[in-house]
Design an enzyme around this catalytic site. Sequence first.
Site, PDB file in Angstrom:
ATOM      1  N   ARG A  50       1.112  -1.213  -0.212  1.00 18.96           N
ATOM      2  CA  ARG A  50      -0.046  -0.271  -0.424  1.00 18.96           C
ATOM      3  C   ARG A  50       0.765   1.657   0.158  1.00 18.96           C
ATOM      4  NH1 ARG A  50      -1.047   2.044   4.937  1.00 18.96           N
ATOM      5  NH2 ARG A  50      -2.383  -0.106   5.590  1.00 18.96           N
ATOM      6  N   TYR A 102     -16.344  15.261 -16.403  1.00 16.82           N
ATOM      7  CA  TYR A 102     -17.041  14.696 -15.815  1.00 16.82           C
ATOM      8  C   TYR A 102     -17.764  13.943 -14.910  1.00 16.82           C
ATOM      9  CZ  TYR A 102     -16.967   9.555 -15.086  1.00 16.82           C
ATOM     10  OH  TYR A 102     -17.684   7.945 -15.020  1.00 16.82           O
ATOM     11  N   ASP A 175      -7.163  18.768 -14.380  1.00 16.78           N
ATOM     12  CA  ASP A 175      -7.565  17.143 -14.444  1.00 16.78           C
ATOM     13  C   ASP A 175      -6.997  17.546 -16.133  1.00 16.78           C
ATOM     14  OD1 ASP A 175      -9.036  14.579 -15.784  1.00 16.78           O
ATOM     15  OD2 ASP A 175     -10.493  15.087 -14.387  1.00 16.78           O
ATOM     16  N   LYS A 200      -7.465   5.968 -19.292  1.00 15.78           N
ATOM     17  CA  LYS A 200      -8.252   6.251 -20.936  1.00 15.78           C
ATOM     18  C   LYS A 200      -6.525   6.307 -21.522  1.00 15.78           C
ATOM     19  CE  LYS A 200     -12.418   6.796 -19.787  1.00 15.78           C
ATOM     20  NZ  LYS A 200     -12.467   6.938 -18.339  1.00 15.78           N
TER      21      LYS A 200
HETATM   22  C1  LIG Z   1     -12.252  13.670 -17.355  1.00 14.66           C
HETATM   23  C2  LIG Z   1     -11.918  12.307 -16.542  1.00 14.66           C
HETATM   24  N1  LIG Z   1     -11.581  12.417 -15.328  1.00 14.66           N
HETATM   25  C3  LIG Z   1     -11.478  11.434 -14.758  1.00 14.66           C
HETATM   26  C4  LIG Z   1     -12.271  10.531 -14.812  1.00 14.66           C
HETATM   27  C5  LIG Z   1     -12.878   9.116 -14.303  1.00 14.66           C
HETATM   28  O1  LIG Z   1     -11.812   8.275 -14.070  1.00 14.66           O
HETATM   29  P1  LIG Z   1     -12.281   6.775 -13.343  1.00 14.66           P
HETATM   30  O2  LIG Z   1     -13.211   6.390 -14.780  1.00 14.66           O
HETATM   31  O3  LIG Z   1     -10.922   6.043 -14.095  1.00 14.66           O
HETATM   32  O4  LIG Z   1     -12.128   6.731 -12.179  1.00 14.66           O
HETATM   33  C6  LIG Z   1     -12.665  10.235 -16.143  1.00 14.66           C
HETATM   34  C7  LIG Z   1     -13.990   9.030 -16.537  1.00 14.66           C
HETATM   35  O5  LIG Z   1     -14.293   8.742 -17.667  1.00 14.66           O
HETATM   36  C8  LIG Z   1     -12.442  11.557 -16.989  1.00 14.66           C
HETATM   37  O6  LIG Z   1     -13.368  11.154 -18.432  1.00 14.66           O
END
Ligand SMILES: Cc1ncc(COP(=O)(O)O)c(C=O)c1O
Length: 381
Positions: A50, A102, A175, A200
Amino acid sequence: MTAPLAIETQLAQAGCRRDPRTGALSAPIYQTASFAHPALGQSTGFDYSRTSNPTRLALEETLAAAEAGHRGFAFASGLAAIDTVLRLLEAGSRVVVTEDLYGGTFRLFEKAARSFGIEALYVDTSDTEAVRRALKEPGVRALFIESPTNPLLKIANLPVLIALARGVGAVTIVDNTFLTPCRQRPLDLGADLVVYSATKYLSGHNDVVAGAVVARTSEWSERIAFLQNAVGAVLGPQDSWLALRGLKTLPLRLKQQEENAGRIAEWLSRHPRVKSVYYPGLPGHPGHDTLKSQASGFGAMIAFEVEDAARVPAILEGVRVFLFAESLGGVESLITYPRVQTHADMASAVLDRLGIGPGLLRLSVGIENVADLIRDLENVL
Ligand SMILES: Cc1ncc(COP(=O)(O)O)c(C=O)c1O
């Protein structure tokens, strides 16, 4: 001094030279929970997975180098990474947040972080004046920017917003899921922390769920390292290896995806059944010039609105090359219906106000032959 290695070189060799005993080119998968101590008070540098694991560390060091950050941290998902970052804030803190981000991040703010006393103030972060006003609200401690946004591909002026946040003592979190360090490096622009859904583009093959944080300074690194271990939402060794393997081809994948996306966006913008196309690479996109000034490409995400929303089910069911699925960034092209899928946690009135309407579709463009992709869209449109 030798020149720093270009990102393509760094990533192609991600995880290499980590096993001097055998010379293994591929980073070994250390599938272990714990590590034996040589003696009382001694450690090999690894104690418990961890806290740290050599395979995860290989991924984390690759991410930190790609982002030119101080340290990288890998998490079990993008949302786990964002959740951990939000724990930097004390109860009573307010966060200025991109309004059309998101849907899962919106849900995290509204249905999880709120109960710990974190309040999100949603703002159109492509509107610098709106952000300036929001940052002056009492109790604002952080600015959370998604740029380009999901799904409308709005662009925030990162250097300006980061400077505004710093002026009021707020931490800036970006992000960067849609553009990756190959196209946009928020830490270079002054951001404190960059977060990713590594599910992604970073991993790129729709085969692993993962998240990441990269911190700009040793102070932020120390705090994130503490939280990563204290909260424990870490990425396992097998998944760390998959993400590391994916990263090796990120520059090549992104290049092809972006080229395909540019062609598709242009084609869609001339199609009579398409009302509007949102792709920052199109010169008419309101964020085109801003993105050009702060990034080295436009990414491979497109949103478009069809003239007749009643045709959406037939489009989603009719595609034969695009896959109707909820994710993005992989080598396979996907088509998503944001209003019903990724953004289902937002109220209809909010979705209407943001422009996430019943005729809006989102494409994550993959590496397939672009003629096949266009023919597929032609058939369903
Ligand atoms: C821009 C963005 N940030 C964060 C996330 C969340 O990521 P995760 O699905 O890996 O938890 C996503 C998921 O689609 C996303 O498109």
